[in-house]
Design a protein around this motif. Structure first.
Motif, PDB file in Angstrom:
ATOM      1  N   PHE A  46       0.833  -1.198   0.000  1.00 12.22           N
ATOM      2  CA  PHE A  46       0.000   0.000   0.000  1.00 12.22           C
ATOM      3  C   PHE A  46       0.872   1.254   0.000  1.00 12.22           C
ATOM      4  N   HIS A  47       1.930   1.224   0.799  1.00 13.74           N
ATOM      5  CA  HIS A  47       2.747   2.412   0.984  1.00 13.74           C
ATOM      6  C   HIS A  47       3.688   2.660  -0.193  1.00 13.74           C
ATOM      7  N   ARG A  48       4.173   1.589  -0.841  1.00 14.87           N
ATOM      8  CA  ARG A  48       5.124   1.827  -1.921  1.00 14.87           C
ATOM      9  C   ARG A  48       4.435   2.307  -3.202  1.00 14.87           C
ATOM     10  N   ILE A  49       3.152   2.164  -3.274  1.00 14.25           N
ATOM     11  CA  ILE A  49       2.419   2.792  -4.377  1.00 14.25           C
ATOM     12  C   ILE A  49       2.502   4.309  -4.242  1.00 14.25           C
ATOM     13  N   ARG A  50       2.561   4.781  -3.013  1.00 12.55           N
ATOM     14  CA  ARG A  50       2.473   6.217  -2.732  1.00 12.55           C
ATOM     15  C   ARG A  50       3.794   6.882  -2.349  1.00 12.55           C
ATOM     16  N   PHE A  51       4.741   6.083  -1.856  1.00 15.35           N
ATOM     17  CA  PHE A  51       6.028   6.631  -1.414  1.00 15.35           C
ATOM     18  C   PHE A  51       7.170   5.711  -1.831  1.00 15.35           C
ATOM     19  N   GLN A  52       8.258   6.313  -2.284  1.00 18.01           N
ATOM     20  CA  GLN A  52       9.444   5.518  -2.567  1.00 18.01           C
ATOM     21  C   GLN A  52      10.067   5.052  -1.253  1.00 18.01           C
TER      22      GLN A  52
ATOM     23  N   HIS B  79       9.034  11.085  -3.651  1.00 23.02           N
ATOM     24  CA  HIS B  79      10.427  10.768  -3.323  1.00 23.02           C
ATOM     25  C   HIS B  79      10.851  11.411  -2.004  1.00 23.02           C
ATOM     26  N   ALA B  80      10.027  12.319  -1.497  1.00 25.83           N
ATOM     27  CA  ALA B  80      10.367  12.966  -0.220  1.00 25.83           C
ATOM     28  C   ALA B  80       9.120  13.594   0.368  1.00 25.83           C
ATOM     29  N   GLU B  84      12.007  18.638  -1.856  1.00 31.33           N
ATOM     30  CA  GLU B  84      13.371  18.361  -2.295  1.00 31.33           C
ATOM     31  C   GLU B  84      13.388  18.070  -3.786  1.00 31.33           C
ATOM     32  N   PRO B  85      14.511  18.387  -4.461  1.00 35.35           N
ATOM     33  CA  PRO B  85      14.600  18.058  -5.893  1.00 35.35           C
ATOM     34  C   PRO B  85      14.627  16.542  -6.084  1.00 35.35           C
ATOM     35  N   PRO B  86      14.267  16.083  -7.282  1.00 36.50           N
ATOM     36  CA  PRO B  86      14.269  14.639  -7.527  1.00 36.50           C
ATOM     37  C   PRO B  86      15.655  14.044  -7.257  1.00 36.50           C
ATOM     38  N   PRO B  87      15.698  12.842  -6.752  1.00 40.53           N
ATOM     39  CA  PRO B  87      16.986  12.228  -6.419  1.00 40.53           C
ATOM     40  C   PRO B  87      17.789  11.883  -7.666  1.00 40.53           C
ATOM     41  N   THR B 113      18.352   2.844  -7.379  1.00 41.04           N
ATOM     42  CA  THR B 113      18.352   4.263  -6.990  1.00 41.04           C
ATOM     43  C   THR B 113      17.051   4.966  -7.396  1.00 41.04           C
ATOM     44  N   GLU B 114      16.262   4.318  -8.219  1.00 41.67           N
ATOM     45  CA  GLU B 114      14.927   4.879  -8.499  1.00 41.67           C
ATOM     46  C   GLU B 114      14.032   4.808  -7.260  1.00 41.67           C
ATOM     47  N   TRP B 115      14.369   3.904  -6.350  1.00 41.30           N
ATOM     48  CA  TRP B 115      13.570   3.749  -5.122  1.00 41.30           C
ATOM     49  C   TRP B 115      14.302   4.208  -3.867  1.00 41.30           C
ATOM     50  N   LEU B 116      15.636   4.024  -3.893  1.00 39.97           N
ATOM     51  CA  LEU B 116      16.418   4.139  -2.651  1.00 39.97           C
ATOM     52  C   LEU B 116      17.512   5.189  -2.753  1.00 39.97           C
ATOM     53  N   ASP B 117      17.906   5.736  -1.621  1.00 36.10           N
ATOM     54  CA  ASP B 117      19.067   6.615  -1.566  1.00 36.10           C
ATOM     55  C   ASP B 117      20.330   5.765  -1.435  1.00 36.10           C
ATOM     56  N   CYS B 118      21.438   6.301  -1.939  1.00 36.01           N
ATOM     57  CA  CYS B 118      22.720   5.582  -1.888  1.00 36.01           C
ATOM     58  C   CYS B 118      23.062   5.153  -0.461  1.00 36.01           C
ATOM     59  N   THR B 119      22.773   6.065   0.487  1.00 36.39           N
ATOM     60  CA  THR B 119      23.247   5.824   1.854  1.00 36.39           C
ATOM     61  C   THR B 119      22.464   4.713   2.570  1.00 36.39           C
TER      62      THR B 119
END
Lengths: 123, 178
Positions: A46-52, B79-80, B84-87, B113-119
């Motif tokens: 549910f959450h990953r549809i809306r947030f990375q 993404h935030a 914030e600007p796109p990652p 990296t489309e989903w996650l930050d490097c750190t």
């Protein structure tokens, strides 16, 4: 005929009544049942549809191991963890207890869903 | 003939009964073994089948191809929370060759990296320098390295060929991060 019916039932029965959590569902029961409420179910799907992933696991600092975050209602009310969104602005407010505290009694904290390994599924 | 008709009706009814429990591979919340069917939230929460059946399909996990769903615009997850600007997206790929008899592993930074930050991965889970992290399937199956996500929320570890996907790559062509 009866034998065939039994065979058909045996084939169809598992498809009719599977019991399976959705992949990535997390049960959180660090404090819930001790406090007299149902455990929490966090549905990743549910959450990953809306947030990375980065929003919760970087910006909000939620550790990627079920049970390691020690989330309680005081922290949520302070705007931490779930409370960063569940504040009545981004998402429903934490006053809607039953929407998160929706699990069956007795479930332990951990990642649930289909494919079990010795790892995350057992945490 | 009547007997045959009776059988046909019986099988048809049986099939109908089997398909009552929602379409596709997704379980209704009340029947998933986790949610309390008597809980007040059960009629309010979104059902997985309703949300996931309209996304690009996959054969494992949530039965959703999440990377495709994101890239092709089926979903537009934020993404935030802050403004914030796109990652930045890293497109480098790593070929891991120490795979015994299995095909080499191709690790695409882009999908991650489309989903996650490097750190999130560096340097807690993986060293930045290629070849310095002792990644192995034993550890992954116990929830370390790739297994922190794969097997829990990202596609499961039964999908061997998605990572072990490179049969033969000349050393010169194996991409390495700068």
């Amino acid at each position: 005929m009866i034998r065939r019916c039994i065979l058909l039932l045996a084939i169809c029965a598992p498809a009719a009544t599977p019991v399976r959590a959705e992949y990535g569902d997390v049960v959180i029961n660090g404090y819930s049942e001790k406090a007299g409420v149902r455990p929490v179910i966090f549905p990743h799907w549910f959450h990953r549809i809306r947030f990375q992933c980065r929003v919760c696991h970087q910006e909000l600092g939620i550790q990627m191991r079920a049970g390691s975050n020690e989330i309680d209602m005081a922290k949520i009310s302070d705007g931490r963890f779930c409370g960063a969104c569940h504040n009545g602005e981004v998402a429903w407010s934490a006053e809607n207890c039953d929407l998160c505290h929706s699990a069956r009694a007795g479930l332990k904290t951990g990642v649930r869903g289909g494919h079990k390994t010795l790892g995350p599924g057992e945490y | 003939m009547a007997r045959l008709q009776r059988r046909f009706v019986f099988v048809a009814l049986l099939c109908a009964a089997c398909s009552v429990r929602g379409a596709g591979p997704w379980q209704d919340l009340a029947d998933d073994g986790l949610h309390d069917p008597a809980g007040p939230g059960i009629g309010v929460l979104q059902q997985p089948g309703e949300a996931l059946s309209v996304l690009p399909q996959d054969g494992a996990g949530n039965h959703v191809h999440w990377v495709k769903a994101l890239r092709d615009g089926f979903i537009t997850p934020r993404h935030a929370l802050a403004d914030e600007p796109p990652p930045a997206i890293d497109t480098t790929e790593i070929i891991m060759r120490d795979t015994s008899t299995l095909p080499f592993v191709r690790f695409p930074h882009r999908a991650h990296t489309e989903w996650l930050d490097c750190t999130i991965c560096h340097d807690r889970l993986f060293e930045r320098k290629v070849g310095t992290t002792p990644i192995n399937m034993g550890a992954i199956l116990q929830g370390k390295y790739c297994g922190v996500c794969h097997g829990a929320v990202a596609f499961p570890l039964t999908e061997c060929n998605r990572c072990h996907s490179v049969r033969d790559v000349p050393v010169a062509k194996a991409a390495a991060p700068p």
